[in-house]
Every structure is written in C-alpha cells, then in structure tokens.
Design a protein around this motif. Structure first.
Motif, mmCIF file in Angstrom:
data_model
loop_
_atom_site.group_PDB
_atom_site.id
_atom_site.type_symbol
_atom_site.label_atom_id
_atom_site.label_comp_id
_atom_site.label_asym_id
_atom_site.label_seq_id
_atom_site.Cartn_x
_atom_site.Cartn_y
_atom_site.Cartn_z
ATOM 1 N N SER A 111 -15.330 -54.340 -31.346
ATOM 2 C CA SER A 111 -15.898 -55.638 -31.689
ATOM 3 C C SER A 111 -15.212 -56.730 -30.883
ATOM 4 C CB SER A 111 -15.746 -55.916 -33.187
ATOM 5 O OG SER A 111 -14.377 -55.968 -33.551
ATOM 6 N N GLY A 112 -15.931 -57.827 -30.644
ATOM 7 C CA GLY A 112 -15.357 -58.934 -29.892
ATOM 8 C C GLY A 112 -15.062 -58.554 -28.459
ATOM 9 N N ASP A 113 -13.873 -58.932 -27.999
ATOM 10 C CA ASP A 113 -13.429 -58.622 -26.643
ATOM 11 C C ASP A 113 -12.180 -57.757 -26.721
ATOM 12 O OD1 ASP A 113 -13.450 -59.329 -23.606
ATOM 13 O OD2 ASP A 113 -11.398 -59.685 -24.257
ATOM 14 N N PRO A 114 -12.078 -56.717 -25.881
ATOM 15 C CA PRO A 114 -10.924 -55.811 -25.961
ATOM 16 C C PRO A 114 -9.577 -56.451 -25.670
ATOM 17 C CG PRO A 114 -12.723 -54.798 -24.724
ATOM 18 C CD PRO A 114 -13.084 -56.245 -24.917
ATOM 19 N N SER A 115 -9.556 -57.654 -25.122
ATOM 20 C CA SER A 115 -8.285 -58.237 -24.685
ATOM 21 C C SER A 115 -7.421 -58.757 -25.828
ATOM 22 C CB SER A 115 -8.538 -59.372 -23.687
ATOM 23 O OG SER A 115 -9.216 -60.454 -24.302
ATOM 24 N N VAL A 116 -7.997 -58.965 -27.020
ATOM 25 C CA VAL A 116 -7.197 -59.492 -28.132
ATOM 26 C C VAL A 116 -7.482 -58.749 -29.430
ATOM 27 C CG1 VAL A 116 -6.826 -61.816 -27.236
ATOM 28 C CG2 VAL A 116 -8.920 -61.334 -28.486
ATOM 29 N N VAL A 164 -17.813 -60.880 -25.684
ATOM 30 C CA VAL A 164 -17.687 -62.228 -26.248
ATOM 31 C C VAL A 164 -16.683 -62.182 -27.402
ATOM 32 C CG1 VAL A 164 -18.878 -64.138 -27.405
ATOM 33 C CG2 VAL A 164 -20.060 -62.800 -25.635
ATOM 34 N N PRO A 165 -15.568 -62.930 -27.319
ATOM 35 C CA PRO A 165 -14.567 -62.890 -28.390
ATOM 36 C C PRO A 165 -15.006 -63.689 -29.603
ATOM 37 C CG PRO A 165 -13.884 -64.415 -26.681
ATOM 38 C CD PRO A 165 -15.143 -63.766 -26.181
ATOM 39 N N ALA A 174 -17.414 -67.281 -30.327
ATOM 40 C CA ALA A 174 -18.585 -67.332 -31.205
ATOM 41 C C ALA A 174 -18.392 -68.355 -32.313
ATOM 42 C CB ALA A 174 -18.842 -65.948 -31.805
ATOM 43 N N ALA A 175 -17.152 -68.477 -32.794
ATOM 44 C CA ALA A 175 -16.859 -69.469 -33.830
ATOM 45 C C ALA A 175 -17.029 -70.880 -33.276
ATOM 46 C CB ALA A 175 -15.440 -69.277 -34.358
ATOM 47 N N ALA A 176 -16.549 -71.128 -32.064
ATOM 48 C CA ALA A 176 -16.704 -72.442 -31.447
ATOM 49 C C ALA A 176 -18.175 -72.775 -31.249
ATOM 50 C CB ALA A 176 -15.964 -72.485 -30.113
ATOM 51 N N ALA A 177 -18.965 -71.777 -30.880
ATOM 52 C CA ALA A 177 -20.401 -71.996 -30.709
ATOM 53 C C ALA A 177 -21.058 -72.364 -32.035
ATOM 54 C CB ALA A 177 -21.049 -70.745 -30.122
ATOM 55 N N ALA A 178 -20.647 -71.691 -33.100
ATOM 56 C CA ALA A 178 -21.200 -71.990 -34.423
ATOM 57 C C ALA A 178 -20.844 -73.402 -34.859
ATOM 58 C CB ALA A 178 -20.683 -70.976 -35.439
ATOM 59 N N LEU A 179 -19.643 -73.841 -34.497
ATOM 60 C CA LEU A 179 -19.186 -75.184 -34.848
ATOM 61 C C LEU A 179 -19.732 -76.256 -33.908
ATOM 62 C CD1 LEU A 179 -15.453 -74.315 -35.575
ATOM 63 C CD2 LEU A 179 -17.124 -75.082 -37.275
ATOM 64 N N ILE A 186 -15.578 -51.065 -24.203
ATOM 65 C CA ILE A 186 -16.642 -52.066 -24.101
ATOM 66 C C ILE A 186 -16.529 -53.072 -25.232
ATOM 67 C CG2 ILE A 186 -19.136 -52.444 -24.050
ATOM 68 C CD1 ILE A 186 -19.452 -49.533 -23.138
ATOM 69 N N GLY A 187 -16.462 -54.360 -24.881
ATOM 70 C CA GLY A 187 -16.499 -55.405 -25.889
ATOM 71 C C GLY A 187 -17.910 -55.558 -26.412
ATOM 72 N N ALA A 188 -18.106 -55.274 -27.691
ATOM 73 C CA ALA A 188 -19.449 -55.314 -28.277
ATOM 74 C C ALA A 188 -19.845 -56.712 -28.720
ATOM 75 C CB ALA A 188 -19.530 -54.350 -29.469
#
Length: 252
Positions: free
Chosen positions: A81-86, A110-111, A115-120, A6-8
């Motif tokens: 943490s993040g997304d399991p794909s990376v 959510v990778p 989240a970084a792009a959203a913050a920016l 599960i991606g948390a």
C-alpha cells in the motif's frame, strides 16, 4: 526472474501508476496485503497467476513464496500500500533477497501523505510559512523510535508533521506537540484517503483529538499538524514571479 516491489497507492485502485499496472499484469505470482490493497487491483494479474494474501504471513513465509517463485522462474509482484519508500517493511525483504541472490526492482506509488494533502486541497509547503515536511510515527506497540526522533524533539522544528500509525494515540500526540505548536495550530486527520469511505477531519491541535475519538478513527489514517494547513496570507513563490529572470532560447 525478478521480484517487483510495487506501490499500490493509498487505496483507490486507479491511483496505481501505469508502470505498476503493467508490471502487475506481467507477473505470474502476486503477493499482496489483503487488508490494505484494493482487491480490484488483482484483476490486473494474469488469469493463471498465483495470488497470495500476506496479511497473516510472517517475513519468513513471505520470502519463502518469493524464493519458490524464483525456483520456478516466475516474476513476483509484491504489492504494498502507498509507496514502498516509507513504512512498508520493504528494507527487510530486500535484505533477505540480497542474501539469496534474488534480483528485485522497486516501482514507486502514491504515498498516503500525498493522498491526504489532495483530500485537504492543500500544498504542504507554502512560501514563507513552511518549507519542511516531516514524515514520522509513534512507537507505542510498534518498533521503538531511534533516539532523537521522539515527537517532542521533532516538534521543536515547527515543521509540518505527518504522523502515520498514530490515530489510536492521538491524545498523547497532542499532549507532546502542544508546547511547540500551540492549541490554535491547524491540524487534520485523513482516514481511508482516496477511497469511497474517505473521512476528513479538520480542526486545531486543541480539538482534533476529540474529533478523532468522536468519529471512531483507529487505523488507516494520517495526522497532519502544521501552520501551512491554514496558510492564507503568504507571498507568491519565486517560481512563477514576474521578477524572476528567465532565459529565452532562440527558436530553431
């Protein structure tokens, strides 16, 4: 019995998906990375669930917990943490489960780069400026990078780069990218994205390393470098263009 990866999400407890939250609430065992996963999420587990912090466990010990749960007929929530794909080390766990004949499923999250792009408050792909995003990291003390995936090679593309696990080495990152992007190229670092202690640093490739050192950012951060971070003058996308032909289906 099933293991659910599960991606948390990037850090905020409410950024886990509804599916992830429901799956977590139904599993009798939860394996989580205590240093990265918000503890508030553990409140979603059943009251009698077995909770295991994997921060100090090796791969053999983690898989042993899954195998033991399989023997008891219990579903396992493996919180990443993040997304399991990376950059999650999920592939090696899946390989072990395949060999043991233990079924598993993946619930995306959510990778960190999103989240970084959203913050920016930035779209990372901008028409006529940049349509490619490269997610990468640096080797240093971690697993070596494959041939052809060094920063000097990737930097030749001019695409927006998102570097994970790299803030400790920000000075060498800048040194490798400067010949390809230039000192005036927009750059940013987002640490603890989506958390109460989120830190956002904005600048250029020429000054971002100094900002990182001054702020003391060492971990749980991503570095972003690329022209789309500062794009203001660009053409509107074709998606919503008035000139785009649209098919109008008749009403029933």
């Amino acid at each position: 019995m099933t293991v659910y990866f599960i991606g948390a999400g990037p850090g905020a407890a409410d950024l886990i998906t509804v599916r992830g939250q429901r799956t977590l609430a139904a599993c009798g065992v939860c394996l989580y990375a205590g240093s990265l996963v918000p503890r508030e999420l553990l409140a979603e587990c059943p009251p009698d669930a077995r909770l295991v912090d994997t921060a100090q466990l090796n791969l053999d010990q983690i898989v042993a917990e899954m195998t033991a749960a399989h023997g008891r007929g219990q579903d396992v929530a493996r919180l990443h943490s993040g997304d399991p794909s990376v950059f999650s080390a999920v592939a090696e766990q899946m390989r072990r489960l395949d060999a043991a004949g233990i079924p598993y499923e993946v619930v995306p999250g959510v990778p960190a780069f999103a989240a970084a792009a959203a913050a920016l408050k930035r779209e990372l792909t901008v028409p006529t400026v940049g349509q490619t995003v490269i997610l990468t990291r640096v080797a240093r003390q971690a697993t070596p990078m494959p041939e052809g995936e060094d920063l000097a090679t990737l930097g030749r593309s001019g695409a927006l780069l998102v570097l994970h696990l790299a803030t400790r080495y920000v000075e060498s990152v800048v040194e490798e990218l400067l010949p390809h992007y230039g000192a005036d190229c927009p750059a940013a670092v987002v640490a603890m994205a989506s958390r109460p202690d989120e830190l956002v640093l904005r600048g250029t490739l020429g000054d971002i390393a100094g900002q990182v050192k001054e702020a003391g950012v060492l971990r749980t951060a991503v570095i972003l470098v690329g022209r789309t971070l500062g794009a203001e003058q660009f053409r509107d996308s074709h998606l919503y263009s008035a000139e785009r032909e649209r098919q109008h289906e008749p009403c029933a």
